[in-house]
Design a protein around this motif. Structure first.
Motif, PDB file in Angstrom:
ATOM      1  N   GLY A 191       0.708   8.816  -8.807  1.00 26.93           N
ATOM      2  CA  GLY A 191      -0.411   8.021  -9.756  1.00 26.93           C
ATOM      3  C   GLY A 191      -0.261   6.609  -9.698  1.00 26.93           C
ATOM      4  O   GLY A 191      -1.007   5.689  -9.736  1.00 26.93           O
ATOM      5  N   HIS A 192       1.147   6.207  -9.909  1.00 25.47           N
ATOM      6  CA  HIS A 192       1.624   5.077 -10.046  1.00 25.47           C
ATOM      7  C   HIS A 192       1.067   4.264  -8.676  1.00 25.47           C
ATOM      8  O   HIS A 192       0.840   3.138  -8.509  1.00 25.47           O
ATOM      9  N   LEU A 193       1.457   4.803  -7.423  1.00 26.38           N
ATOM     10  CA  LEU A 193       1.284   4.356  -6.043  1.00 26.38           C
ATOM     11  C   LEU A 193      -0.210   4.006  -5.840  1.00 26.38           C
ATOM     12  O   LEU A 193      -0.892   3.155  -5.558  1.00 26.38           O
ATOM     13  N   ASP A 194      -1.199   5.032  -6.438  1.00 21.40           N
ATOM     14  CA  ASP A 194      -2.591   4.715  -6.687  1.00 21.40           C
ATOM     15  C   ASP A 194      -3.070   3.659  -7.235  1.00 21.40           C
ATOM     16  O   ASP A 194      -3.686   3.004  -6.614  1.00 21.40           O
ATOM     17  N   LEU A 195      -2.494   3.421  -8.352  1.00 23.71           N
ATOM     18  CA  LEU A 195      -2.671   2.449  -9.078  1.00 23.71           C
ATOM     19  C   LEU A 195      -2.322   1.133  -8.442  1.00 23.71           C
ATOM     20  O   LEU A 195      -3.061  -0.099  -8.602  1.00 23.71           O
ATOM     21  N   ALA A 196      -1.115   0.868  -7.840  1.00 23.03           N
ATOM     22  CA  ALA A 196      -0.472  -0.125  -7.172  1.00 23.03           C
ATOM     23  C   ALA A 196      -1.517  -0.429  -5.910  1.00 23.03           C
ATOM     24  O   ALA A 196      -1.850  -1.666  -5.668  1.00 23.03           O
ATOM     25  N   SER A 197      -2.000   0.455  -5.234  1.00 22.31           N
ATOM     26  CA  SER A 197      -2.940   0.534  -4.085  1.00 22.31           C
ATOM     27  C   SER A 197      -4.418  -0.319  -4.620  1.00 22.31           C
ATOM     28  O   SER A 197      -4.623  -1.178  -3.954  1.00 22.31           O
ATOM     29  N   ARG A 198      -4.715   0.181  -5.936  1.00 22.99           N
ATOM     30  CA  ARG A 198      -5.917  -0.209  -6.197  1.00 22.99           C
ATOM     31  C   ARG A 198      -5.719  -1.548  -6.770  1.00 22.99           C
ATOM     32  O   ARG A 198      -6.672  -2.589  -6.441  1.00 22.99           O
ATOM     33  N   GLY A 199      -4.611  -2.084  -7.539  1.00 20.16           N
ATOM     34  CA  GLY A 199      -4.150  -3.297  -7.834  1.00 20.16           C
ATOM     35  C   GLY A 199      -4.248  -4.298  -6.750  1.00 20.16           C
ATOM     36  O   GLY A 199      -4.496  -5.610  -7.051  1.00 20.16           O
ATOM     37  N   SER A 200      -3.415  -3.841  -5.972  1.00 19.14           N
ATOM     38  CA  SER A 200      -2.972  -4.858  -4.742  1.00 19.14           C
ATOM     39  C   SER A 200      -4.339  -5.539  -4.020  1.00 19.14           C
ATOM     40  O   SER A 200      -4.319  -6.598  -3.525  1.00 19.14           O
ATOM     41  N   ALA A 201      -5.351  -4.815  -4.253  1.00 10.51           N
ATOM     42  CA  ALA A 201      -6.840  -5.263  -3.481  1.00 10.51           C
ATOM     43  C   ALA A 201      -7.215  -6.213  -4.384  1.00 10.51           C
ATOM     44  O   ALA A 201      -8.151  -7.078  -3.735  1.00 10.51           O
ATOM     45  N   HIS A 202      -7.029  -6.622  -5.618  1.00  8.71           N
ATOM     46  CA  HIS A 202      -7.452  -7.458  -6.517  1.00  8.71           C
ATOM     47  C   HIS A 202      -6.603  -8.757  -6.749  1.00  8.71           C
ATOM     48  O   HIS A 202      -7.246  -9.580  -7.450  1.00  8.71           O
ATOM     49  N   PHE A 203      -5.509  -8.756  -6.127  1.00  7.59           N
ATOM     50  CA  PHE A 203      -4.518  -9.994  -6.560  1.00  7.59           C
ATOM     51  C   PHE A 203      -3.605 -10.343  -5.182  1.00  7.59           C
ATOM     52  O   PHE A 203      -3.475  -9.452  -4.451  1.00  7.59           O
ATOM     53  N   ASP A 204      -3.335 -11.609  -5.160  1.00  4.09           N
ATOM     54  CA  ASP A 204      -2.670 -12.079  -4.177  1.00  4.09           C
ATOM     55  C   ASP A 204      -1.210 -11.368  -3.948  1.00  4.09           C
ATOM     56  O   ASP A 204      -0.843 -11.110  -2.981  1.00  4.09           O
ATOM     57  N   ARG A 205      -0.785 -11.051  -5.157  1.00  2.00           N
ATOM     58  CA  ARG A 205       0.705 -10.679  -5.299  1.00  2.00           C
ATOM     59  C   ARG A 205       0.693  -9.704  -6.370  1.00  2.00           C
ATOM     60  O   ARG A 205       0.315 -10.182  -7.335  1.00  2.00           O
ATOM     61  N   LEU A 206       1.183  -8.519  -6.463  1.00  4.70           N
ATOM     62  CA  LEU A 206       1.392  -7.554  -7.354  1.00  4.70           C
ATOM     63  C   LEU A 206       2.970  -7.221  -7.443  1.00  4.70           C
ATOM     64  O   LEU A 206       3.467  -6.809  -6.378  1.00  4.70           O
ATOM     65  N   ILE A 207       3.501  -7.398  -8.567  1.00  3.81           N
ATOM     66  CA  ILE A 207       4.867  -7.154  -8.796  1.00  3.81           C
ATOM     67  C   ILE A 207       5.054  -5.941  -9.559  1.00  3.81           C
ATOM     68  O   ILE A 207       4.621  -5.791 -10.755  1.00  3.81           O
ATOM     69  N   LEU A 208       5.545  -4.872  -9.032  1.00  4.59           N
ATOM     70  CA  LEU A 208       5.996  -3.535  -9.704  1.00  4.59           C
ATOM     71  C   LEU A 208       7.295  -3.772 -10.567  1.00  4.59           C
ATOM     72  O   LEU A 208       8.301  -4.033  -9.609  1.00  4.59           O
TER      73      LEU A 208
END
Ligand code: PNS
Length: 164
Positions: A17-34
């Motif tokens: 679930g976390h990875l799914d969210l990270a994948s979706r989020g990464s498409a909308h930002f230049d950099r995503l920091i977990l």
């Protein structure tokens, strides 16, 4: 200007679930920091270093996703890394109240920092780190709910793994 988002959490352990969210989020930002909270109060199953390692292995396929840890206030950490957005997931209505409270508190502390909610795949709507830990501790299989490296780490931690 680069759009940086922080996806904070305990991630003990990281789930699909976390990875799914990270994948979706990464498409909308230049950099995503977990960003893993270093919380001295909680007794985690995996240390922060272990969680960092497990997440890093699992998110290797996303080039704009980084893994870090933080302590103190999330808004302070977000400012330090130049993030303008906090990313969180809402799986079901039951998540809403807790998430809303945190979003409002963070807005009170730092009005310019926006919280953005994404909805993970319905396949993971019932998955939580707490339930994964419980199932694994009691000898059940979390296969498909966590990445393969976490599955192995859980089996080792609870001694249900191969004796290699
Ligand atoms: O995965 P979790 O446990 O739901 O994540 C909770 C987390 C880490 C997002 C939250 O506890 C947090 O941001 N803690 C940092 C301390 C903080 O800033 N508290 C005040 C704002 S709610």
């Amino acid at each position: 200007m680069k759009r940086i988002a922080v996806y904070p959490g305990t991630f003990d352990p990281v789930t699909m679930g976390h990875l799914d969210l990270a994948s979706r989020g990464s498409a909308h930002f230049d950099r995503l920091i977990l960003a893993i909270l270093r919380n001295e109060d909680k007794e985690p199953l995996f240390s922060v270093a272990e969680r960092e390692h497990l997440i890093r292995d699992a998110v290797g396929e996303f080039p704009n996703v980084d893994v870090e840890s933080f302590d103190g206030l999330l808004v302070d950490y977000a400012r330090e890394v130049g993030a303008t957005v906090i990313l969180r997931g809402i799986r079901a209505a039951s998540d809403f109240e807790y998430e809303m409270q945190m979003a409002m508190m963070n807005r009170k502390l730092q009005p310019s920092l926006e919280t953005v909610f994404l909805v993970p795949s319905e396949a993971y709507s019932y998955v939580s780190s707490r339930l994964v830990r419980e199932v694994a501790r009691l000898g059940g299989s979390p296969a498909g709910l966590v990445p393969a490296n976490v599955e192995t780490a859980l089996a080792r931690r609870f001694d249900h793994g191969d004796s290699d």
